[in-house]
Design a protein around this motif. Structure first.
Motif, PDB file in Angstrom:
ATOM      1  N   GLY A 179       0.642   1.890   5.265  1.00 62.59           N
ATOM      2  CA  GLY A 179       1.221   2.050   3.935  1.00 62.59           C
ATOM      3  C   GLY A 179       0.494   3.099   3.117  1.00 62.59           C
ATOM      4  O   GLY A 179       1.112   3.867   2.375  1.00 62.59           O
ATOM      5  N   THR A 180      -0.817   3.148   3.234  1.00 65.14           N
ATOM      6  CA  THR A 180      -1.608   4.157   2.526  1.00 65.14           C
ATOM      7  C   THR A 180      -1.252   5.552   3.018  1.00 65.14           C
ATOM      8  O   THR A 180      -1.125   6.486   2.226  1.00 65.14           O
ATOM      9  CB  THR A 180      -3.112   3.886   2.719  1.00 65.14           C
ATOM     10  OG1 THR A 180      -3.396   2.581   2.211  1.00 65.14           O
ATOM     11  CG2 THR A 180      -3.965   4.904   1.983  1.00 65.14           C
ATOM     12  N   LEU A 201      -3.535  -3.354   9.266  1.00 63.98           N
ATOM     13  CA  LEU A 201      -2.739  -2.278   9.856  1.00 63.98           C
ATOM     14  C   LEU A 201      -1.622  -1.858   8.899  1.00 63.98           C
ATOM     15  O   LEU A 201      -1.368  -0.666   8.704  1.00 63.98           O
ATOM     16  CB  LEU A 201      -2.156  -2.708  11.201  1.00 63.98           C
ATOM     17  CG  LEU A 201      -1.282  -1.678  11.917  1.00 63.98           C
ATOM     18  CD1 LEU A 201      -2.086  -0.412  12.224  1.00 63.98           C
ATOM     19  CD2 LEU A 201      -0.718  -2.289  13.202  1.00 63.98           C
ATOM     20  N   GLY A 202      -0.960  -2.832   8.289  1.00 64.31           N
ATOM     21  CA  GLY A 202       0.091  -2.532   7.322  1.00 64.31           C
ATOM     22  C   GLY A 202      -0.449  -1.768   6.123  1.00 64.31           C
ATOM     23  O   GLY A 202       0.169  -0.805   5.660  1.00 64.31           O
ATOM     24  N   LEU A 203      -1.608  -2.178   5.622  1.00 64.99           N
ATOM     25  CA  LEU A 203      -2.223  -1.469   4.499  1.00 64.99           C
ATOM     26  C   LEU A 203      -2.583  -0.039   4.893  1.00 64.99           C
ATOM     27  O   LEU A 203      -2.369   0.903   4.127  1.00 64.99           O
ATOM     28  CB  LEU A 203      -3.467  -2.208   4.017  1.00 64.99           C
ATOM     29  CG  LEU A 203      -3.217  -3.504   3.250  1.00 64.99           C
ATOM     30  CD1 LEU A 203      -4.505  -4.307   3.106  1.00 64.99           C
ATOM     31  CD2 LEU A 203      -2.612  -3.218   1.886  1.00 64.99           C
ATOM     32  N   ALA A 242       0.805  -1.225   0.000  1.00 65.19           N
ATOM     33  CA  ALA A 242       0.000   0.000   0.000  1.00 65.19           C
ATOM     34  C   ALA A 242       0.835   1.271   0.000  1.00 65.19           C
ATOM     35  O   ALA A 242       0.362   2.315  -0.426  1.00 65.19           O
ATOM     36  CB  ALA A 242      -0.925   0.004   1.212  1.00 65.19           C
ATOM     37  N   GLY A 243       2.055   1.186   0.467  1.00 66.88           N
ATOM     38  CA  GLY A 243       2.842   2.405   0.596  1.00 66.88           C
ATOM     39  C   GLY A 243       4.051   2.463  -0.291  1.00 66.88           C
ATOM     40  O   GLY A 243       4.081   3.185  -1.281  1.00 66.88           O
ATOM     41  N   LEU A 244       5.028   1.677   0.035  1.00 67.41           N
ATOM     42  CA  LEU A 244       6.301   1.762  -0.662  1.00 67.41           C
ATOM     43  C   LEU A 244       6.185   1.403  -2.135  1.00 67.41           C
ATOM     44  O   LEU A 244       6.743   2.075  -2.999  1.00 67.41           O
ATOM     45  CB  LEU A 244       7.325   0.869   0.039  1.00 67.41           C
ATOM     46  CG  LEU A 244       8.765   1.020  -0.401  1.00 67.41           C
ATOM     47  CD1 LEU A 244       9.277   2.415  -0.071  1.00 67.41           C
ATOM     48  CD2 LEU A 244       9.637  -0.029   0.273  1.00 67.41           C
ATOM     49  N   TRP A 245       5.452   0.346  -2.453  1.00 67.32           N
ATOM     50  CA  TRP A 245       5.394  -0.128  -3.834  1.00 67.32           C
ATOM     51  C   TRP A 245       4.545   0.757  -4.733  1.00 67.32           C
ATOM     52  O   TRP A 245       4.587   0.609  -5.949  1.00 67.32           O
ATOM     53  CB  TRP A 245       4.904  -1.563  -3.884  1.00 67.32           C
ATOM     54  CG  TRP A 245       5.921  -2.522  -3.347  1.00 67.32           C
ATOM     55  CD1 TRP A 245       7.176  -2.222  -2.925  1.00 67.32           C
ATOM     56  CD2 TRP A 245       5.763  -3.909  -3.154  1.00 67.32           C
ATOM     57  NE1 TRP A 245       7.809  -3.355  -2.478  1.00 67.32           N
ATOM     58  CE2 TRP A 245       6.958  -4.408  -2.610  1.00 67.32           C
ATOM     59  CE3 TRP A 245       4.718  -4.793  -3.377  1.00 67.32           C
ATOM     60  CZ2 TRP A 245       7.134  -5.743  -2.302  1.00 67.32           C
ATOM     61  CZ3 TRP A 245       4.899  -6.118  -3.063  1.00 67.32           C
ATOM     62  CH2 TRP A 245       6.102  -6.587  -2.541  1.00 67.32           C
ATOM     63  N   THR A 246       3.772   1.658  -4.166  1.00 69.82           N
ATOM     64  CA  THR A 246       2.976   2.558  -4.999  1.00 69.82           C
ATOM     65  C   THR A 246       3.805   3.745  -5.474  1.00 69.82           C
ATOM     66  O   THR A 246       3.366   4.498  -6.333  1.00 69.82           O
ATOM     67  CB  THR A 246       1.752   3.088  -4.226  1.00 69.82           C
ATOM     68  OG1 THR A 246       2.204   3.823  -3.087  1.00 69.82           O
ATOM     69  CG2 THR A 246       0.847   1.956  -3.795  1.00 69.82           C
ATOM     70  N   ARG A 247       4.986   3.907  -4.912  1.00 69.86           N
ATOM     71  CA  ARG A 247       5.844   5.031  -5.295  1.00 69.86           C
ATOM     72  C   ARG A 247       6.631   4.688  -6.562  1.00 69.86           C
ATOM     73  O   ARG A 247       7.239   3.627  -6.653  1.00 69.86           O
ATOM     74  CB  ARG A 247       6.818   5.348  -4.163  1.00 69.86           C
ATOM     75  CG  ARG A 247       6.103   5.882  -2.940  1.00 69.86           C
ATOM     76  CD  ARG A 247       7.076   6.009  -1.776  1.00 69.86           C
ATOM     77  NE  ARG A 247       6.450   6.725  -0.705  1.00 69.86           N
ATOM     78  CZ  ARG A 247       6.687   8.001  -0.425  1.00 69.86           C
ATOM     79  NH1 ARG A 247       7.564   8.681  -1.135  1.00 69.86           N
ATOM     80  NH2 ARG A 247       6.069   8.595   0.564  1.00 69.86           N
ATOM     81  N   PRO A 248       6.645   5.595  -7.538  1.00 72.05           N
ATOM     82  CA  PRO A 248       7.379   5.307  -8.775  1.00 72.05           C
ATOM     83  C   PRO A 248       8.885   5.211  -8.575  1.00 72.05           C
ATOM     84  O   PRO A 248       9.581   4.634  -9.396  1.00 72.05           O
ATOM     85  CB  PRO A 248       7.028   6.478  -9.697  1.00 72.05           C
ATOM     86  CG  PRO A 248       6.328   7.483  -8.877  1.00 72.05           C
ATOM     87  CD  PRO A 248       5.924   6.853  -7.580  1.00 72.05           C
TER      88      PRO A 248
END
Length: 139
Positions: free
Chosen positions: A120-121, A115-117, A52-58
């Protein structure tokens, strides 16, 4: 094949972390498998946070995603260890303990992932650095 070394490296680290956890929290086949429960809850949380967080960043390169996801977390957490523990508890006639373990695994796993999602969001909405190429450099 380009990502295979990244998955291998992550898998090596994840396996070592899993072994260390199993040695720190040992259990026999007829005891509550605390180490497996802890490992899978941590893995669910971290994977939720990453997705939800790190992998959404280009700016996050594919090799890092492969290292952390299928590599590190894939070898750190294991569904098969859950099943082995459940079969061992049922075989030793500890059905109530097996049911409690299965319930704890599901509840903690889903709660940790949620919680991680959520975290991460929140991370995904923070300003990021420049985008990276798959090689890890900036364009």
């Amino acid at each position: 094949m380009r990502l295979a070394p990244a998955v291998f490296l992550g898998g090596t680290v994840g396996t070592a972390l899993r072994l260390a956890t199993d040695q720190a929290l040992p259990h026999s086949a007829d005891q509550f498998p605390v180490s497996t429960l802890v490992v899978n809850a941590i893995g669910a949380f971290v994977l939720g946070w990453l997705v939800a967080g790190l992998w959404t960043r280009p700016a996050v390169p594919q090799w890092l995603k492969a290292t952390l996801g299928p590599g590190l977390l894939g070898s750190f957490t294991t569904f098969s260890a859950v099943m082995v523990s459940l079969v061992g508890l049922v075989s030793a006639d500890f059905r109530a303990l097996a049911a409690a373990y299965l319930a704890a695994t599901l509840v903690l796993g889903f709660a940790a992932a949620a919680l991680g999602l959520w975290l991460g969001t929140r991370l995904a909405h923070r300003p990021a650095g420049p985008a990276a190429t798959d090689a890890g450099g900036t364009p």
